[in-house]
Write an enzyme that holds these catalytic residues in place. Sequence first.
Site, mmCIF file in Angstrom:
data_model
loop_
_atom_site.group_PDB
_atom_site.id
_atom_site.type_symbol
_atom_site.label_atom_id
_atom_site.label_comp_id
_atom_site.label_asym_id
_atom_site.label_seq_id
_atom_site.Cartn_x
_atom_site.Cartn_y
_atom_site.Cartn_z
ATOM 1 C CD GLU A 266 -12.799 4.110 11.569
ATOM 2 O OE1 GLU A 266 -13.950 3.854 11.200
ATOM 3 O OE2 GLU A 266 -12.121 3.308 12.254
ATOM 4 C CG ASN B 192 -12.050 -2.539 12.356
ATOM 5 O OD1 ASN B 192 -11.758 -2.695 11.164
ATOM 6 N ND2 ASN B 192 -11.145 -2.531 13.304
ATOM 7 C CG HIS C 276 -8.540 2.545 13.653
ATOM 8 N ND1 HIS C 276 -9.589 2.030 12.943
ATOM 9 C CD2 HIS C 276 -7.672 1.513 13.827
ATOM 10 C CE1 HIS C 276 -9.378 0.746 12.713
ATOM 11 N NE2 HIS C 276 -8.219 0.413 13.237
ATOM 12 C CB SER D 98 -10.167 -0.203 15.785
ATOM 13 O OG SER D 98 -10.025 -1.591 15.806
HETATM 14 N N1 CAA Z 1 2.192 -3.094 2.791
HETATM 15 C C1 CAA Z 1 2.393 -2.017 1.997
HETATM 16 N N2 CAA Z 1 2.004 -1.991 0.714
HETATM 17 C C2 CAA Z 1 1.377 -3.065 0.216
HETATM 18 C C3 CAA Z 1 1.135 -4.212 0.995
HETATM 19 C C4 CAA Z 1 1.576 -4.193 2.338
HETATM 20 N N3 CAA Z 1 1.380 -5.221 3.165
HETATM 21 N N4 CAA Z 1 0.504 -5.126 0.231
HETATM 22 C C5 CAA Z 1 0.349 -4.558 -0.981
HETATM 23 N N5 CAA Z 1 0.869 -3.321 -0.978
HETATM 24 C C6 CAA Z 1 0.863 -2.346 -2.056
HETATM 25 C C7 CAA Z 1 2.080 -2.453 -2.868
HETATM 26 O O1 CAA Z 1 2.391 -1.187 -3.378
HETATM 27 C C8 CAA Z 1 1.632 -3.364 -3.984
HETATM 28 O O2 CAA Z 1 2.323 -3.168 -5.170
HETATM 29 P P1 CAA Z 1 3.683 -3.977 -5.450
HETATM 30 O O3 CAA Z 1 3.437 -5.416 -5.201
HETATM 31 O O4 CAA Z 1 3.937 -3.636 -6.857
HETATM 32 O O5 CAA Z 1 4.717 -3.393 -4.556
HETATM 33 C C9 CAA Z 1 0.203 -2.937 -4.218
HETATM 34 O O6 CAA Z 1 -0.275 -2.605 -2.911
HETATM 35 C C10 CAA Z 1 -0.652 -4.003 -4.842
HETATM 36 O O7 CAA Z 1 -0.498 -5.190 -4.097
HETATM 37 P P2 CAA Z 1 -0.855 -6.642 -4.641
HETATM 38 O O8 CAA Z 1 -0.669 -6.644 -6.121
HETATM 39 O O9 CAA Z 1 -0.098 -7.627 -3.817
HETATM 40 O O10 CAA Z 1 -2.347 -6.903 -4.283
HETATM 41 P P3 CAA Z 1 -3.636 -5.993 -4.357
HETATM 42 O O11 CAA Z 1 -3.709 -5.209 -5.611
HETATM 43 O O12 CAA Z 1 -4.767 -6.889 -3.992
HETATM 44 O O13 CAA Z 1 -3.474 -4.957 -3.155
HETATM 45 C C11 CAA Z 1 -4.111 -4.636 -0.925
HETATM 46 C C12 CAA Z 1 -3.218 -5.396 -1.879
HETATM 47 C C13 CAA Z 1 -3.777 -3.144 -0.975
HETATM 48 C C14 CAA Z 1 -3.832 -5.173 0.474
HETATM 49 C C15 CAA Z 1 -5.606 -4.814 -1.369
HETATM 50 O O14 CAA Z 1 -5.875 -6.174 -1.565
HETATM 51 C C16 CAA Z 1 -6.585 -4.279 -0.390
HETATM 52 O O15 CAA Z 1 -6.885 -3.096 -0.363
HETATM 53 N N6 CAA Z 1 -7.132 -5.201 0.456
HETATM 54 C C17 CAA Z 1 -8.088 -4.815 1.494
HETATM 55 C C18 CAA Z 1 -7.338 -4.315 2.691
HETATM 56 C C19 CAA Z 1 -8.249 -3.896 3.796
HETATM 57 O O16 CAA Z 1 -9.466 -4.003 3.744
HETATM 58 N N7 CAA Z 1 -7.664 -3.397 4.880
HETATM 59 C C20 CAA Z 1 -8.386 -3.015 6.070
HETATM 60 C C21 CAA Z 1 -8.287 -4.117 7.045
HETATM 61 S S1 CAA Z 1 -9.125 -3.761 8.550
HETATM 62 C C22 CAA Z 1 -8.007 -2.933 9.450
HETATM 63 O O17 CAA Z 1 -6.884 -2.741 9.107
HETATM 64 C C23 CAA Z 1 -8.483 -2.369 10.732
HETATM 65 C C24 CAA Z 1 -8.079 -3.031 11.969
HETATM 66 O O18 CAA Z 1 -8.242 -2.402 13.014
HETATM 67 C C25 CAA Z 1 -7.595 -4.413 12.032
#
Ligand code: CAA
Length: 304
Positions: free
Chosen positions: A172, A211, A160, A139
Site C-alpha cells: 500500500e 488492515n 506498507h 500501517s
Molecule cells: N517467510 C517467507 N516465506 C514464507 C513464510 C515466511 N514466514 N512462511 C511461508 N513462506 C513461503 C515459503 O515459500 C513456503 O514454502 P516452503 O515451506 O516450501 O519454503 C510457502 O510460503 C508455503 O508455506 P507453508 O506451506 O508453510 O504454508 P502456507 O501455504 O499456508 O503459506 C503463508 C504460508 C504464505 C503465510 C499463507 O498461509 C498466507 O498467505 N497466510 C496469510 C498471510 C497474511 O494474511 N498476511 C498479512 C498479514 S497482515 C500484515 O502483515 C499487515 C500488518 O501491518 C501487520
Amino acid sequence: MRAQTQKSSTEESTTPADAAGIQAVTVVGAGTMGSQIAAVAALAGFRTHLVDIAQEQLDAAAEQLRGRFDRDVEKGRRSRAQVSAAWERLGTTTDRDAAAAASDIVIEAAVEDLTIKRRIFSELDAVCGPGTILATNSSNIVSSRVADAVEHPERVCNLHFFNPALVMECVELVPHPQTSPETMERAAAFTRALGKTLVTLRKEIPGFVANRLLNAIRQEALSLLDQGVADFEDIDAAARTALRHPMGPFELMDLVGVDVVHMIRQAEYEQTGDPESLPHPMITELYEAGRYGRKSGRGWYSYP
Ligand code: CAA
C-alpha cells in the site's frame, strides 16, 4: 551478503530500468518485516542496505534469509544464480546514515514507536539528498505524524508491506497531505519494479485498506469467541474452508504477532480516541501473558 555499503558495477547493471531512477535502497530495522523487505528489493535487482542498531539482529536476519534463499533454490522457485546475485546486492550495516545517504529510497521498518520514528525521520532528512524518498512501513502511524519532523515533508510517505513480505503481493502506498506527486510516482514505479501489486490510497487513514478489512474480520472472530458461539479452532476452520482464506484470523494473529496486534490497536486508539479501537480484552490477556504467537512458541496455538 556484504557487510558494508559500497556498490560495484555488476550490481548497478542489474538495477531495474523502470524504477524512476531508484537504484539503491536502505531498509531501517532488521526485524521480520525489514529483513524480508530488503530481500525483496535485492531480489528485484536493487542495491540494498539492511540497517539495524544491533549487529546481532543483522546476523540473525542474514541467517534467516540465507535459509529462505536456500529453500527457494531447493524447491526450484529461484535459480542459484538469482539468489547469489541478490545476496551480492544485499549488504548489512549498523551505519544507518552512510547507507541512507547513498540511497534513493529509505524504508523505515523500525519499532512502532512514534517518538523513535520521528527521531529517525528527522535524522534521515538531515543526511539524505532532497531526491531521496523517505517511507515508513508502518500501517498505523500515518506519515503526516513523522513528516512534520523533517524539512522536506514532500518526500515522505507510507509504503506498507505485508507479512511475510517475500510472499505477500500487496504493497500500500499512502500519501500525507504534503507528499508531492513526484514522490508518489517514483514510489509507485519502485513498488512495481519490486514485482508487487500496488494499492494506492488517496488519503491517509490509520490501518489503510487491508488492515482495516482484516481488523473487521478479527473483531468479529473475537466477538464470536467471546460470546461462546464457537471455539477459535473452528472459527479458523470456517475462514479457511468456507471463505478460502489462507489462514483463519487466530492463526494469522499468531503469525503477525499478538504483541503487534495489541500495539496496532493501542496506537489506533491513541490516534482516534475511540474506545472501539482499543485492543480486545482477550488480546490484552494473551499479550500480558507473553503469548505473542509463533515467535514466543505460544499464542492462540502452541508451537513446539
Ligand atoms: N517467510 C517467507 N516465506 C514464507 C513464510 C515466511 N514466514 N512462511 C511461508 N513462506 C513461503 C515459503 O515459500 C513456503 O514454502 P516452503 O515451506 O516450501 O519454503 C510457502 O510460503 C508455503 O508455506 P507453508 O506451506 O508453510 O504454508 P502456507 O501455504 O499456508 O503459506 C503463508 C504460508 C504464505 C503465510 C499463507 O498461509 C498466507 O498467505 N497466510 C496469510 C498471510 C497474511 O494474511 N498476511 C498479512 C498479514 S497482515 C500484515 O502483515 C499487515 C500488518 O501491518 C501487520
